[in-house]
Design an enzyme around this catalytic site. Structure first.
Site, mmCIF file in Angstrom:
data_model
loop_
_atom_site.group_PDB
_atom_site.id
_atom_site.type_symbol
_atom_site.label_atom_id
_atom_site.label_comp_id
_atom_site.label_asym_id
_atom_site.label_seq_id
_atom_site.Cartn_x
_atom_site.Cartn_y
_atom_site.Cartn_z
ATOM 1 N N LYS A 90 12.741 -16.999 -20.159
ATOM 2 C CA LYS A 90 11.438 -17.526 -19.821
ATOM 3 C C LYS A 90 10.265 -16.753 -20.396
ATOM 4 O O LYS A 90 9.377 -17.325 -20.788
ATOM 5 C CB LYS A 90 11.248 -17.828 -18.388
ATOM 6 C CG LYS A 90 12.042 -18.988 -17.672
ATOM 7 C CD LYS A 90 11.492 -19.669 -16.369
ATOM 8 C CE LYS A 90 12.048 -20.825 -16.081
ATOM 9 N NZ LYS A 90 12.003 -21.116 -14.609
ATOM 10 N N LYS A 111 23.113 -29.075 -22.954
ATOM 11 C CA LYS A 111 22.757 -29.754 -21.772
ATOM 12 C C LYS A 111 21.603 -30.954 -21.875
ATOM 13 O O LYS A 111 20.789 -30.464 -22.511
ATOM 14 C CB LYS A 111 22.686 -29.069 -20.672
ATOM 15 C CG LYS A 111 22.750 -29.489 -18.973
ATOM 16 C CD LYS A 111 22.770 -28.460 -18.155
ATOM 17 C CE LYS A 111 21.899 -28.879 -17.095
ATOM 18 N NZ LYS A 111 21.792 -27.652 -16.095
ATOM 19 N N LYS A 163 15.374 -31.691 -18.975
ATOM 20 C CA LYS A 163 14.086 -32.279 -18.848
ATOM 21 C C LYS A 163 12.970 -31.682 -19.634
ATOM 22 O O LYS A 163 11.863 -32.339 -19.932
ATOM 23 C CB LYS A 163 13.502 -32.447 -17.288
ATOM 24 C CG LYS A 163 13.574 -31.175 -16.645
ATOM 25 C CD LYS A 163 13.303 -31.463 -15.327
ATOM 26 C CE LYS A 163 13.185 -30.116 -14.417
ATOM 27 N NZ LYS A 163 13.052 -30.152 -13.091
#
Ligand code: TRP
Length: 335
Positions: free
Chosen positions: A115, A197, A200
């Site tokens: 992040k 994966k 979103k």
């Protein structure tokens, strides 16, 4: 609370649009788990502000996510679904646990590294201590089990370490949580790159089916899903795209992969993708209808939000009182 009833905690962030992967991999199981455990399902809005958010948008999404929990089938007066920011104990315990967590431990967190690379202009202290807040979420309710994806396992390990450290100093205060392993939900992969994966935050909208996608969009995305040139519907690691579609179809129809292989023996990918799309629609359409119906009932959702915040707070305070006493904070005089 039933005596000896085991406690389960999990949470989701109201950022990005939830995907079919979030539903089949997590939410669908949450419904079942609420029969077996005393469940706390939080909309973790405190976590969300570790990256910049548009306030109006965050507020809207947080409420939408809570509504979606109900639309997915969770009974909100059985499981406790609530906003993390409505229970001040999360922030309080998080502070205390910060003082029992080492910089070195947080430095090792791979999600922090990812992040901070992604948000290089805003590497704030909250992003760094994010896992401690997550530990506070879990420990505040004395959770026995936590269903989490592999990406959160490291945070759960840290939670256990912090709890053990605290207990080692002060006695048995926290329940040591376990990762929930049981019948895990299916891990749904990207429709465009089955090695990743379904996410979103994927930039390619064709890679994910969103829970709120309409029928045409769902069908189109399934038709465009990446497969291969082998032209056989087989559940094999050599055919990751097809394998993923089989996983989706079996989750939506409750059939086993073997049954699916049989059903499509001798059939082409065109027919198969069509059936996958229809199975997804058959699951998402009723969920969407319930969602839109519930969204109109402001009074009901408000009641859920208020009553559950009070319920969560009741459990949170029980833990927090013990913790505050142990670390040496003066008691509030009873006069
Ligand atoms: N960090 C989790 C995620 O991004 C969300 C979360 C916050 C969570 N607190 C939690 C999950 C406690 C499980 C338990 O997916």
């Amino acid at each position: 609370m039933i005596d000896n009833e085991k406690v389960l905690f999990s949470g989701m962030q109201a950022t990005g649009n939830l995907t079919l992967g979030n539903y089949l991999g997590a939410l669908k199981n949450w419904v079942k788990l609420s029969d077996e455990y005393l469940c706390f399902y939080s909309v973790v809005d405190l976590h969300s502000i570790t990256v910049r958010q548009d306030p109006a948008e965050l507020r809207k999404r947080a409420r939408a996510l809570l509504t979606l929990y109900i639309a997915a089938g969770i009974d909100p007066f059985k499981a406790c679904i609530y906003f993390q920011s409505h229970v001040s104990g999360h922030a309080e315990l998080s502070w205390i646990l910060n003082c029992f967590t080492y910089m070195g431990e947080l430095n090792r967190m791979t999600q922090f590294k990812d992040k901070s690379a992604k948000h290089a202009d805003n590497i704030n202290a909250g992003l760094f201590t994010y896992p401690v807040l997550m530990a506070a979420d879990i420990l505040l309710y004395q959770a026995d089990v936590v269903p989490v994806g592999v990406d959160q396992m490291q945070h759960l390990e840290l939670t256990r370490d912090i709890a053990q450290r605290f207990n080692g100093i002060f006695g048995d205060i926290f329940t040591i949580p376990e990762a929930y392993i049981g019948k895990q939900g299916a891990k749904i992969m990207s429709l465009q790159d089955p090695s990743k994966k379904m996410s979103k935050s994927d930039e390619n909208p064709n890679a994910s089916i969103y829970l709120m996608d309409d029928t045409d969009t769902i069908m189109r995305k399934c038709k465009r899903a990446v497969t291969d040139s082998l032209a056989v519907v087989a559940y094999s690691d050599d055919q990751p795209g097809v394998k993923n579609l089989i996983d989706i179809y079996s989750s939506c129809t409750n059939k086993t992969p073997a049954e699916v292989e049989k059903e499509f023996e001798g059939k082409g990918y065109g027919d198969f993708k069509m059936a996958v799309g229809e199975s997804v629609v058959s699951v998402l359409k009723p969920l969407q209808d319930r969602y839109y119906e519930l969204s109109k009932d402001k009074a009901y959702i408000d009641k859920v939000i208020k009553e559950n915040a009070e319920k969560a707070d009741y459990y949170a305070q029980k833990t927090l009182r013990k913790v505050k006493k142990k670390v040496g904070f003066p008691e509030v005089p009873r006069i």
